[in-house]
Design an enzyme around this catalytic site. Sequence first.
Site, PDB file in Angstrom:
ATOM      1  N   ARG A  98       1.873  -8.325  -2.478  1.00 37.54           N
ATOM      2  CA  ARG A  98       0.690  -7.955  -3.238  1.00 37.54           C
ATOM      3  C   ARG A  98      -0.331  -7.297  -2.320  1.00 37.54           C
ATOM      4  NH1 ARG A  98      -0.716 -13.287  -6.702  1.00 37.54           N
ATOM      5  NH2 ARG A  98       1.238 -13.480  -7.837  1.00 37.54           N
ATOM      6  N   ARG A 105      -3.922   1.677  -0.761  1.00 44.59           N
ATOM      7  CA  ARG A 105      -2.631   1.793  -1.446  1.00 44.59           C
ATOM      8  C   ARG A 105      -1.550   2.296  -0.507  1.00 44.59           C
ATOM      9  NH1 ARG A 105      -4.009   2.712  -7.665  1.00 44.59           N
ATOM     10  NH2 ARG A 105      -5.529   1.064  -7.759  1.00 44.59           N
ATOM     11  N   ASN A 137       4.666  -2.175  -7.016  1.00 39.88           N
ATOM     12  CA  ASN A 137       3.660  -1.115  -6.884  1.00 39.88           C
ATOM     13  C   ASN A 137       3.529  -0.589  -5.462  1.00 39.88           C
ATOM     14  OD1 ASN A 137       2.267  -0.365  -9.244  1.00 39.88           O
ATOM     15  ND2 ASN A 137       1.346  -2.391  -9.380  1.00 39.88           N
ATOM     16  N   ASP A 165       0.585   0.094 -19.267  1.00 37.79           N
ATOM     17  CA  ASP A 165      -0.654   0.813 -19.614  1.00 37.79           C
ATOM     18  C   ASP A 165      -0.627   1.156 -21.107  1.00 37.79           C
ATOM     19  OD1 ASP A 165       0.730   1.517 -17.048  1.00 37.79           O
ATOM     20  OD2 ASP A 165      -1.197   2.345 -16.484  1.00 37.79           O
ATOM     21  N   ARG A 168      -1.081  -1.856 -23.392  1.00 37.74           N
ATOM     22  CA  ARG A 168      -2.491  -2.280 -23.451  1.00 37.74           C
ATOM     23  C   ARG A 168      -3.284  -1.300 -24.329  1.00 37.74           C
ATOM     24  NH1 ARG A 168      -2.982  -3.801 -17.049  1.00 37.74           N
ATOM     25  NH2 ARG A 168      -2.465  -6.013 -17.219  1.00 37.74           N
ATOM     26  N   HIS A 192       1.004   5.555 -13.048  1.00 39.97           N
ATOM     27  CA  HIS A 192       0.601   4.209 -13.494  1.00 39.97           C
ATOM     28  C   HIS A 192      -0.700   3.816 -12.800  1.00 39.97           C
ATOM     29  CE1 HIS A 192       0.426  -0.047 -14.105  1.00 39.97           C
ATOM     30  NE2 HIS A 192       0.503  -0.245 -12.811  1.00 39.97           N
ATOM     31  N   THR A 247      -1.068 -10.609 -12.813  1.00 37.06           N
ATOM     32  CA  THR A 247      -0.686 -10.355 -14.214  1.00 37.06           C
ATOM     33  C   THR A 247       0.809 -10.628 -14.326  1.00 37.06           C
ATOM     34  OG1 THR A 247      -0.288  -8.063 -13.624  1.00 37.06           O
ATOM     35  CG2 THR A 247      -2.372  -8.545 -14.675  1.00 37.06           C
TER      36      THR A 247
HETATM   37  N1  LIG Z   1       4.097  -1.660 -12.610  1.00 36.06           N
HETATM   38  C1  LIG Z   1       3.254  -2.498 -13.208  1.00 36.06           C
HETATM   39  O1  LIG Z   1       2.742  -2.278 -14.307  1.00 36.06           O
HETATM   40  C2  LIG Z   1       2.940  -3.796 -12.504  1.00 36.06           C
HETATM   41  C3  LIG Z   1       2.191  -4.795 -13.130  1.00 36.06           C
HETATM   42  C4  LIG Z   1       1.956  -5.987 -12.430  1.00 36.06           C
HETATM   43  C5  LIG Z   1       2.441  -6.144 -11.125  1.00 36.06           C
HETATM   44  N2  LIG Z   1       3.141  -5.132 -10.565  1.00 36.06           N
HETATM   45  C6  LIG Z   1       3.684  -5.223  -9.207  1.00 36.06           C
HETATM   46  O2  LIG Z   1       4.815  -6.121  -9.186  1.00 36.06           O
HETATM   47  C7  LIG Z   1       4.972  -6.596  -7.847  1.00 36.06           C
HETATM   48  C8  LIG Z   1       5.177  -8.094  -7.892  1.00 36.06           C
HETATM   49  O3  LIG Z   1       3.993  -8.680  -8.345  1.00 36.06           O
HETATM   50  P1  LIG Z   1       3.886 -10.285  -8.325  1.00 36.06           P
HETATM   51  O4  LIG Z   1       2.542 -10.642  -8.883  1.00 36.06           O
HETATM   52  O5  LIG Z   1       5.123 -10.878  -8.924  1.00 36.06           O
HETATM   53  O6  LIG Z   1       3.915 -10.573  -6.748  1.00 36.06           O
HETATM   54  P2  LIG Z   1       4.424 -11.929  -6.030  1.00 36.06           P
HETATM   55  O7  LIG Z   1       3.927 -11.858  -4.637  1.00 36.06           O
HETATM   56  O8  LIG Z   1       4.096 -13.102  -6.900  1.00 36.06           O
HETATM   57  O9  LIG Z   1       6.033 -11.787  -6.047  1.00 36.06           O
HETATM   58  C9  LIG Z   1       6.693 -10.911  -5.198  1.00 36.06           C
HETATM   59  C10 LIG Z   1       7.963 -11.646  -4.782  1.00 36.06           C
HETATM   60  O10 LIG Z   1       8.759 -10.737  -4.002  1.00 36.06           O
HETATM   61  C11 LIG Z   1       9.410 -11.538  -3.029  1.00 36.06           C
HETATM   62  N3  LIG Z   1       9.951 -10.699  -1.966  1.00 36.06           N
HETATM   63  C12 LIG Z   1       9.287 -10.133  -0.922  1.00 36.06           C
HETATM   64  N4  LIG Z   1      10.161  -9.462  -0.144  1.00 36.06           N
HETATM   65  C13 LIG Z   1      11.386  -9.598  -0.725  1.00 36.06           C
HETATM   66  C14 LIG Z   1      12.697  -9.135  -0.404  1.00 36.06           C
HETATM   67  N5  LIG Z   1      12.920  -8.392   0.697  1.00 36.06           N
HETATM   68  N6  LIG Z   1      13.717  -9.476  -1.225  1.00 36.06           N
HETATM   69  C15 LIG Z   1      13.517 -10.242  -2.321  1.00 36.06           C
HETATM   70  N7  LIG Z   1      12.294 -10.724  -2.689  1.00 36.06           N
HETATM   71  C16 LIG Z   1      11.255 -10.389  -1.885  1.00 36.06           C
HETATM   72  C17 LIG Z   1       8.349 -12.510  -2.556  1.00 36.06           C
HETATM   73  O11 LIG Z   1       8.933 -13.616  -1.908  1.00 36.06           O
HETATM   74  C18 LIG Z   1       7.682 -12.869  -3.883  1.00 36.06           C
HETATM   75  O12 LIG Z   1       8.258 -14.031  -4.471  1.00 36.06           O
HETATM   76  C19 LIG Z   1       3.714  -6.152  -7.069  1.00 36.06           C
HETATM   77  O13 LIG Z   1       4.000  -4.991  -6.311  1.00 36.06           O
HETATM   78  C20 LIG Z   1       2.729  -5.813  -8.191  1.00 36.06           C
HETATM   79  O14 LIG Z   1       1.756  -4.866  -7.818  1.00 36.06           O
HETATM   80  C21 LIG Z   1       3.409  -3.967 -11.203  1.00 36.06           C
HETATM   81  O1  LIG Z   2      -2.242  -5.416 -14.338  1.00 37.25           O
HETATM   82  C1  LIG Z   2      -1.954  -5.090 -13.176  1.00 37.25           C
HETATM   83  N1  LIG Z   2      -2.088  -5.946 -12.112  1.00 37.25           N
HETATM   84  C2  LIG Z   2      -1.997  -5.461 -10.751  1.00 37.25           C
HETATM   85  C3  LIG Z   2      -1.817  -6.582  -9.812  1.00 37.25           C
HETATM   86  C4  LIG Z   2      -0.933  -7.607 -10.051  1.00 37.25           C
HETATM   87  C5  LIG Z   2      -0.908  -8.549  -9.035  1.00 37.25           C
HETATM   88  S1  LIG Z   2      -2.005  -8.125  -7.843  1.00 37.25           S
HETATM   89  C6  LIG Z   2      -2.507  -6.702  -8.666  1.00 37.25           C
HETATM   90  C7  LIG Z   2      -3.253  -4.698 -10.441  1.00 37.25           C
HETATM   91  C8  LIG Z   2      -4.449  -5.042 -11.093  1.00 37.25           C
HETATM   92  C9  LIG Z   2      -5.576  -4.278 -10.774  1.00 37.25           C
HETATM   93  C10 LIG Z   2      -5.494  -3.263  -9.857  1.00 37.25           C
HETATM   94  C11 LIG Z   2      -4.262  -3.023  -9.258  1.00 37.25           C
HETATM   95  O2  LIG Z   2      -4.231  -2.021  -8.353  1.00 37.25           O
HETATM   96  C12 LIG Z   2      -3.056  -1.361  -8.142  1.00 37.25           C
HETATM   97  C13 LIG Z   2      -2.549  -1.394  -6.873  1.00 37.25           C
HETATM   98  C14 LIG Z   2      -1.455  -0.626  -6.566  1.00 37.25           C
HETATM   99  C15 LIG Z   2      -0.891   0.129  -7.568  1.00 37.25           C
HETATM  100  F1  LIG Z   2       0.129   0.919  -7.244  1.00 37.25           F
HETATM  101  C16 LIG Z   2      -1.355   0.120  -8.874  1.00 37.25           C
HETATM  102  C17 LIG Z   2      -2.450  -0.654  -9.170  1.00 37.25           C
HETATM  103  N2  LIG Z   2      -3.145  -3.746  -9.566  1.00 37.25           N
HETATM  104  C18 LIG Z   2      -0.805  -4.544 -10.656  1.00 37.25           C
HETATM  105  C19 LIG Z   2      -0.840  -3.514 -11.745  1.00 37.25           C
HETATM  106  O3  LIG Z   2      -0.227  -2.355 -11.539  1.00 37.25           O
HETATM  107  C20 LIG Z   2      -1.376  -3.814 -12.969  1.00 37.25           C
HETATM  108  S2  LIG Z   2      -1.378  -2.700 -14.285  1.00 37.25           S
HETATM  109  C21 LIG Z   2      -2.781  -1.647 -13.998  1.00 37.25           C
HETATM  110  C22 LIG Z   2      -3.461  -1.659 -12.783  1.00 37.25           C
HETATM  111  C23 LIG Z   2      -4.566  -0.809 -12.623  1.00 37.25           C
HETATM  112  C24 LIG Z   2      -4.973   0.027 -13.674  1.00 37.25           C
HETATM  113  C25 LIG Z   2      -4.287   0.024 -14.878  1.00 37.25           C
HETATM  114  C26 LIG Z   2      -3.196  -0.814 -15.029  1.00 37.25           C
HETATM  115 CL1  LIG Z   2      -2.314  -0.847 -16.549  1.00 37.25          CL
END
Ligand SMILES: NC(=O)c1ccc[n+]([C@@H]2O[C@H](COP(=O)([O-])OP(=O)(O)OC[C@H]3O[C@@H](n4cnc5c(N)ncnc54)[C@H](O)[C@@H]3O)[C@@H](O)[C@H]2O)c1
Ligand SMILES: O=C1N[C@](c2ccsc2)(c2cccc(Oc3ccc(F)cc3)n2)CC(O)=C1Sc1ccccc1Cl
Length: 331
Positions: A98, A105, A137, A165, A168, A192, A247
Amino acid sequence: TSLQVKIFHEIGKPIQSSLHKISVVGTGAVGMACAFSVLTKNLTGELALTDVQGDRVRGEMMDLQHGAAFIKSAKIISGVDPKITANSRVIIITAGVRQKEGENRLSLLQRNLDILKSLVPKLVSLSPDAVLIVVSNPVDILTYLTWKLSGLPKNKVIGSGTNLDTSRFRFLISQKLNVGVESCHGWIIGEHGDTSVPVWSGVNIAGVPLRELYPALGTDNDPDNWQEIHKTVVNSAYEVIKLKGYTSWAIGLSVSDMVETILRNTHKVHAVSTNVQGVHGINDQVYLSVPCVLGENGVTHIVKQKLTDTELAKLHKSASIMKENIDNLKI
Ligand SMILES: NC(=O)c1ccc[n+]([C@@H]2O[C@H](COP(=O)([O-])OP(=O)(O)OC[C@H]3O[C@@H](n4cnc5c(N)ncnc54)[C@H](O)[C@@H]3O)[C@@H](O)[C@H]2O)c1
Ligand SMILES: O=C1N[C@](c2ccsc2)(c2cccc(Oc3ccc(F)cc3)n2)CC(O)=C1Sc1ccccc1Cl
């Protein structure tokens, strides 16, 4: 066991891996929301969980197994070694770190890229026919990098992109109009997160474009301030982080919706991150979200949306920033 011999006549060797095996790589908040959602939707007979935190992933597996009686008893396996993902049809990648407080970024990107460099080749060699769904991300550029690292055709590597996105966005439209969210159609495309692009010209209820009835929709001089809805899509991400620290549920549900379309081959359209070279006049090899038709073979088609000049300009800006970031990376 000896009892098995007493109970059963063996007729044929049982297949060990289910045809629709799903794997989740990274079982943190997002990964486990994806896992729980695919199980409750009965999308698979076999779910594999892998994470570098051995105790955590074993505990998550056991906790899900103890609910097996209520979820059509899917086989759930786990381990630190990615080999337990072998023969998957869909692999959901949420592994990553995270963003640290105040971390920019690009630094987050480099740390998550290093993780993918060690993971993706192994995952693909174990499941050469899988569709990869990247959630980590920054998702668009990490999906591009996963595609490069995988050696797979571009249709097989998909990013969750603006799927969250868009969900929502549709929720907020449904709240503003007091209409069921299933009947509120609207798409957010592009990168995103903060710089995503709402396609106001396409927002419609029952095929009736709202902008035709209300031309100010999504513009700066709109007494109803519809633009606020896109701002809230972004702000609510920060608000959820402030309130609960991460989230999970919405992203888990949005990813399992994609998985359902892929495994049931229903050709439903999702706003997801794909290779958009040649789309909307984008010449670079970059990944951004556009409406994509999904099926067992991954992304089969991209919908040719009609965009305004403003929407196109935002998309092109995101594409050029992503190209610049890719060029500056040490892959
Ligand atoms: N795309 C989106 O809309 C969106 C929304 C929310 C979160 N995210 C992203 O999803 C990712 C995960 O978020 P999270 O809240 O679950 O984080 P988190 O830290 O709770 O979980 C990440 C997990 O990855 C594991 N990990 C790290 N290195 C690893 C490896 N080499 N192999 C296997 N597992 C490994 C960690 O041990 C951890 O359990 C983040 O990058 C976050 O920004 C994306
Ligand atoms: O809901 C979310 N929780 C997040 C998160 C989850 C665990 S730690 C941070 C979260 C939230 C706010 C900013 C934030 O910053 C980043 C950081 C890196 C990146 F590549 C994209 C967003 N990330 C990851 C994420 O992508 C979302 S969705 C979202 C985020 C920003 C704007 C609009 C939307 Cl729909």
